[in-house]
Design a protein around this motif. Structure first.
Motif, PDB file in Angstrom:
ATOM      1  N   ILE A   1       2.631  -3.930  -5.133  1.00 56.46           N
ATOM      2  CA  ILE A   1       1.690  -4.509  -4.201  1.00 56.46           C
ATOM      3  C   ILE A   1       2.221  -5.843  -3.573  1.00 56.46           C
ATOM      4  N   CYS A   2       2.584  -5.654  -2.023  1.00 54.89           N
ATOM      5  CA  CYS A   2       2.826  -6.166  -1.666  1.00 54.89           C
ATOM      6  C   CYS A   2       1.703  -7.649  -0.858  1.00 54.89           C
ATOM      7  N   SER A   3       0.866  -7.363  -0.567  1.00 57.09           N
ATOM      8  CA  SER A   3      -0.676  -8.550  -0.313  1.00 57.09           C
ATOM      9  C   SER A   3      -1.548  -7.663  -0.348  1.00 57.09           C
ATOM     10  N   PHE A   4      -2.380  -8.507  -0.381  1.00 56.36           N
ATOM     11  CA  PHE A   4      -4.230  -7.623  -0.572  1.00 56.36           C
ATOM     12  C   PHE A   4      -5.129  -8.832  -0.680  1.00 56.36           C
ATOM     13  N   PHE A   5      -5.744  -8.303   0.030  1.00 52.59           N
ATOM     14  CA  PHE A   5      -6.919 -10.091   0.600  1.00 52.59           C
ATOM     15  C   PHE A   5      -8.270  -8.682   1.258  1.00 52.59           C
ATOM     16  N   GLY A   6      -8.748 -10.281   1.300  1.00 56.01           N
ATOM     17  CA  GLY A   6     -10.688 -10.059   1.969  1.00 56.01           C
ATOM     18  C   GLY A   6     -10.087 -10.325   3.548  1.00 56.01           C
ATOM     19  N   THR A   7     -11.502  -9.791   4.462  1.00 56.72           N
ATOM     20  CA  THR A   7     -11.469  -9.809   6.183  1.00 56.72           C
ATOM     21  C   THR A   7     -12.888  -9.485   6.210  1.00 56.72           C
ATOM     22  N   PRO A   8     -14.304  -9.923   7.071  1.00 57.50           N
ATOM     23  CA  PRO A   8     -14.420  -9.866   6.987  1.00 57.50           C
ATOM     24  C   PRO A   8     -14.951  -8.280   8.107  1.00 57.50           C
ATOM     25  N   ASN A   9     -15.666  -7.954   7.972  1.00 58.38           N
ATOM     26  CA  ASN A   9     -15.276  -6.348   8.966  1.00 58.38           C
ATOM     27  C   ASN A   9     -17.012  -6.702  10.407  1.00 58.38           C
ATOM     28  N   PRO A  10     -16.778  -5.095  11.255  1.00 62.32           N
ATOM     29  CA  PRO A  10     -18.599  -5.504  11.774  1.00 62.32           C
ATOM     30  C   PRO A  10     -19.280  -5.902  10.841  1.00 62.32           C
ATOM     31  N   GLU A  11     -19.384  -5.245  10.047  1.00 64.61           N
ATOM     32  CA  GLU A  11     -20.990  -4.655   9.700  1.00 64.61           C
ATOM     33  C   GLU A  11     -21.235  -5.937   8.351  1.00 64.61           C
ATOM     34  N   GLU A  12     -20.786  -6.914   8.258  1.00 64.37           N
ATOM     35  CA  GLU A  12     -20.978  -8.483   8.067  1.00 64.37           C
ATOM     36  C   GLU A  12     -20.582  -7.773   6.329  1.00 64.37           C
ATOM     37  N   LYS A  13     -19.517  -6.986   5.849  1.00 62.94           N
ATOM     38  CA  LYS A  13     -18.860  -6.973   4.872  1.00 62.94           C
ATOM     39  C   LYS A  13     -18.444  -7.211   4.298  1.00 62.94           C
ATOM     40  N   ILE A  14     -17.331  -7.742   3.490  1.00 62.89           N
ATOM     41  CA  ILE A  14     -15.549  -8.107   3.431  1.00 62.89           C
ATOM     42  C   ILE A  14     -15.389  -6.531   3.312  1.00 62.89           C
ATOM     43  N   ARG A  15     -14.039  -6.775   3.851  1.00 67.16           N
ATOM     44  CA  ARG A  15     -13.023  -5.676   4.183  1.00 67.16           C
ATOM     45  C   ARG A  15     -11.815  -5.696   3.511  1.00 67.16           C
ATOM     46  N   LEU A  16     -11.999  -5.450   2.330  1.00 65.04           N
ATOM     47  CA  LEU A  16     -10.450  -5.833   1.311  1.00 65.04           C
ATOM     48  C   LEU A  16      -9.415  -4.486   1.786  1.00 65.04           C
ATOM     49  N   ILE A  17      -7.681  -4.923   1.600  1.00 62.40           N
ATOM     50  CA  ILE A  17      -7.174  -4.424   2.901  1.00 62.40           C
ATOM     51  C   ILE A  17      -6.087  -4.765   1.676  1.00 62.40           C
ATOM     52  N   CYS A  18      -5.786  -3.774   1.561  1.00 59.86           N
ATOM     53  CA  CYS A  18      -4.534  -3.806   0.129  1.00 59.86           C
ATOM     54  C   CYS A  18      -3.063  -3.241   1.145  1.00 59.86           C
ATOM     55  N   VAL A  19      -1.820  -3.888   0.722  1.00 63.69           N
ATOM     56  CA  VAL A  19      -0.512  -2.993   1.875  1.00 63.69           C
ATOM     57  C   VAL A  19       0.166  -3.429   0.141  1.00 63.69           C
ATOM     58  N   LEU A  20       1.299  -1.939   0.471  1.00 66.73           N
ATOM     59  CA  LEU A  20       2.095  -1.494  -0.685  1.00 66.73           C
ATOM     60  C   LEU A  20       2.905  -1.470  -0.260  1.00 66.73           C
ATOM     61  N   ALA A  21       4.070  -1.078  -0.778  1.00 67.74           N
ATOM     62  CA  ALA A  21       5.751  -0.642  -0.482  1.00 67.74           C
ATOM     63  C   ALA A  21       6.475  -0.680  -1.472  1.00 67.74           C
ATOM     64  N   ASN A  22       7.290   0.428  -1.625  1.00 61.86           N
ATOM     65  CA  ASN A  22       7.834   1.355  -2.459  1.00 61.86           C
ATOM     66  C   ASN A  22       9.723   1.021  -1.725  1.00 61.86           C
ATOM     67  N   ASP A  23      10.457   0.738  -2.441  1.00 65.86           N
ATOM     68  CA  ASP A  23      11.729   0.085  -2.480  1.00 65.86           C
ATOM     69  C   ASP A  23      12.773   1.444  -2.500  1.00 65.86           C
ATOM     70  N   ASP A  24      12.759   2.115  -3.440  1.00 65.34           N
ATOM     71  CA  ASP A  24      13.295   3.323  -3.178  1.00 65.34           C
ATOM     72  C   ASP A  24      12.662   4.145  -1.813  1.00 65.34           C
ATOM     73  N   ALA A  25      11.853   4.491  -1.300  1.00 61.76           N
ATOM     74  CA  ALA A  25      10.877   5.416  -0.020  1.00 61.76           C
ATOM     75  C   ALA A  25      11.846   5.020   1.598  1.00 61.76           C
ATOM     76  N   GLY A  26      11.658   3.597   1.119  1.00 61.91           N
ATOM     77  CA  GLY A  26      11.891   2.786   1.985  1.00 61.91           C
ATOM     78  C   GLY A  26      10.019   2.592   3.310  1.00 61.91           C
ATOM     79  N   SER A  27       9.422   2.886   2.334  1.00 59.75           N
ATOM     80  CA  SER A  27       7.943   2.783   3.182  1.00 59.75           C
ATOM     81  C   SER A  27       7.279   2.376   2.270  1.00 59.75           C
ATOM     82  N   VAL A  28       6.156   1.678   3.641  1.00 59.19           N
ATOM     83  CA  VAL A  28       4.581   0.674   3.673  1.00 59.19           C
ATOM     84  C   VAL A  28       4.109   0.786   3.811  1.00 59.19           C
ATOM     85  N   GLU A  29       2.613   1.690   2.922  1.00 56.96           N
ATOM     86  CA  GLU A  29       1.147   2.006   3.444  1.00 56.96           C
ATOM     87  C   GLU A  29       0.175   0.807   3.065  1.00 56.96           C
ATOM     88  N   VAL A  30      -0.375   0.889   4.168  1.00 62.50           N
ATOM     89  CA  VAL A  30      -2.004   0.620   3.890  1.00 62.50           C
ATOM     90  C   VAL A  30      -3.233   0.931   3.244  1.00 62.50           C
TER      91      VAL A  30
END
Length: 503
Positions: A44-73
């Motif tokens: 886990i690189c980052s995991f947080f909340g932010t308001p979305n247009p429907e006034e819900k909270i959108r959770l966003i998670c950023v993950l990294a794989n060091d072996d593959a050199g990839s980042v996913e959201v």
């Protein structure tokens, strides 16, 4: 390994995506995707909340794989509660506490849902009001069991933080760390930017990491705006970043030496750190490098005459550091205090998500400069230095190894600086509805910035994860079954940032 289809988006080379392309899945798929990724060597690189247009909270998670050199959201719009990931993925424990504190979204089943920073909710309609220090702490009972409270005000020039030790005699059975006394509010202040103060906020997120966070912030603007940095500007940024690493590592080794009463190295390193800071001042006029990194490149060039002077002073600093630090690391009384003190085993470090030098000291081959190389690190690779013992000695040895690698790296760049301009023009505007994530290896470890723009091209949110946010829990675990008198040494061997945590 899970069998669910991938629900995340892979990011590449710090390139911005359309915000609407960020996959928004159900909470069930969100949970499954994160847990499957972590089982497959993502972290886990980052995991947080932010308001979305429907006034819900959108959770966003950023993950990294060091072996593959990839980042996913991956993202999901949540209801007022969701099933906590922490019991299955301990490295999200502080992120989930922060989400609850800021947005009043309850991670049901979180094992210890206490405040992280104790600041007011981000918006009045969300979040749980809390006050620093007014929280529950674990306790132990029994004959000779006792509790020691330290801080938030400390004896010395140090930032505020409260440390609660549960002890039996001199042995620490548990340490809880309560931060959040600074109420900085940097992330809300960055919202609706960029503006005249944005670069200042980047450079002062953690005062001793001006180049690290400044570079991450400028890379964010460049990714969103779609502008490149000239090769010469990239080289100067990398030189500044490694000078920042050298100065801080030397200072920390001096402080560790002081905590074990070995005064020669402590005294020398205080002076040598200043010499390293002065090299950055030679380039841009500021010892911490403020004003050097700008969107599009650097504000200052390195002249031919400065190159020769930088190389000459680098040789002097390297020789002085070698003398002082080798003396420390070859003195039996110093080694006796550092060996087996404050250990964090490899598996524990992986489970709690340690980053940076603390992770490498516990045997994790984890360095963004190598796993996700950016700018000049693509052309001039650095070795990833690791140790297996995870103790104070390992964290000291990592620092010395990285200092020497940084000296070599800077000499290589100075000997063959690319020609041309140091910066490309940025017109001060960002396109609407874009999103990007930036990973930079600061001297403490991984720095993660994630941001998106609104319909007017202004930051709709700006999320920062300083390496200290990942690593403070490592300090707690390093103290278990240690003598309480070892706390200053263990704490210094991590040397985490309070202000970088209290954003």
């Amino acid at each position: 390994m899970g069998n669910s289809p991938k629900k995340s988006l892979t990011l590449s080379d710090w390139t911005a995506i359309d915000y609407n392309d960020c996959p928004v899945v159900s909470m069930a798929d969100f949970r499954t995707t994160i847990l499957d990724d972590v089982r497959n060597n993502y972290r886990i690189c980052s995991f947080f909340g932010t308001p979305n247009p429907e006034e819900k909270i959108r959770l966003i998670c950023v993950l990294a794989n060091d072996d593959a050199g990839s980042v996913e959201v991956v993202a999901a719009d949540t209801d007022p509660a969701f099933q906590s990931l922490t019991p299955d993925c301990p490295q999200v424990q502080a992120f989930e506490r922060e989400i609850y504190e800021q947005w009043n979204v309850l991670p049901q089943g979180h094992p210890w849902l206490k405040s992280v920073r104790s600041h007011p909710p981000v918006v009045a309609a969300h979040g749980k009001a809390a006050h620093a220090g007014t929280t529950d702490f674990f306790s132990i009972d029994g004959e000779e069991a006792h509790e020691v409270a330290v801080g938030p005000v400390h004896a010395g020039i140090i930032e505020p933080g409260h440390f609660r030790f549960q002890c039996h005699g001199e042995t620490v059975y548990h340490l809880e760390i309560s931060l959040g006394y600074q109420h900085r509010g940097v992330e809300p202040a960055l919202k609706d930017g960029p503006d005249k103060r944005t670069l200042h906020y980047f450079e002062t997120l953690a005062g001793d990491t001006s180049i690290g966070h400044g570079t991450a912030g400028c890379c964010m603007i460049e990714a969103l705006a779609g502008i490149d940095v000239p090769p010469r500007g990239q080289a100067i940024r990398a030189i500044a970043a490694e000078l920042e690493r050298i100065a801080n590592h030397i200072g920390d080794l001096g402080a560790i030496s002081g905590d074990v009463g070995f005064l020669p190295t402590m005294s020398y390193c205080g002076r040598i750190r200043g010499d390293a800071l002065n090299l950055t001042a030679m380039i841009c006029g500021n010892r911490f490098g403020r004003g050097l990194v700008i969107p599009g490149g650097t504000a200052w060039d390195i002249t031919h005459a400065q190159t020769g002077e930088l190389l000459r002073r680098l040789d002097e600093i390297h020789a002085d550091a070698h003398s002082a630090i080798e003396l420390m690391l070859n003195t039996p009384s110093v080694l006796a205090r550092l060996e087996n003190t404050g250990q964090v085993p490899t598996q524990t470090a992986r489970e709690i998500g340690l980053v940076g030098l603390a992770a490498r000291a516990s045997g994790l081959k984890q360095d963004v400069r190598t796993s996700h190389p950016y700018e000049n690190y693509r052309l001039t690779p650095l070795p990833v230095i690791t140790r297996k013992t995870g103790d104070c000695l390992a964290r000291a040895q990592i620092r010395w190894g990285e200092i020497q690698a940084s000296f070599k790296f800077i000499r290589t760049l100075l000997a063959d600086l690319p020609g041309g301009e140091v910066a490309n023009l940025w017109e001060g505007k960002l396109p609407p509805q874009k999103m990007a994530t930036i990973l930079v290896e600061g001297w403490r470890g991984e720095i993660c910035h994630t941001a998106a723009t609104d319909s007017a091209g202004k930051f709709s949110f700006y999320k920062i994860v300083d390496p200290s946010f990942h690593n403070w829990f490592g300090v707690s675990l390093a103290l278990r079954n240690q003598q309480i008198s070892d706390f200053p040494l263990c704490n210094k061997s991590f040397n985490l940032s309070y202000c970088g945590h209290d954003l």
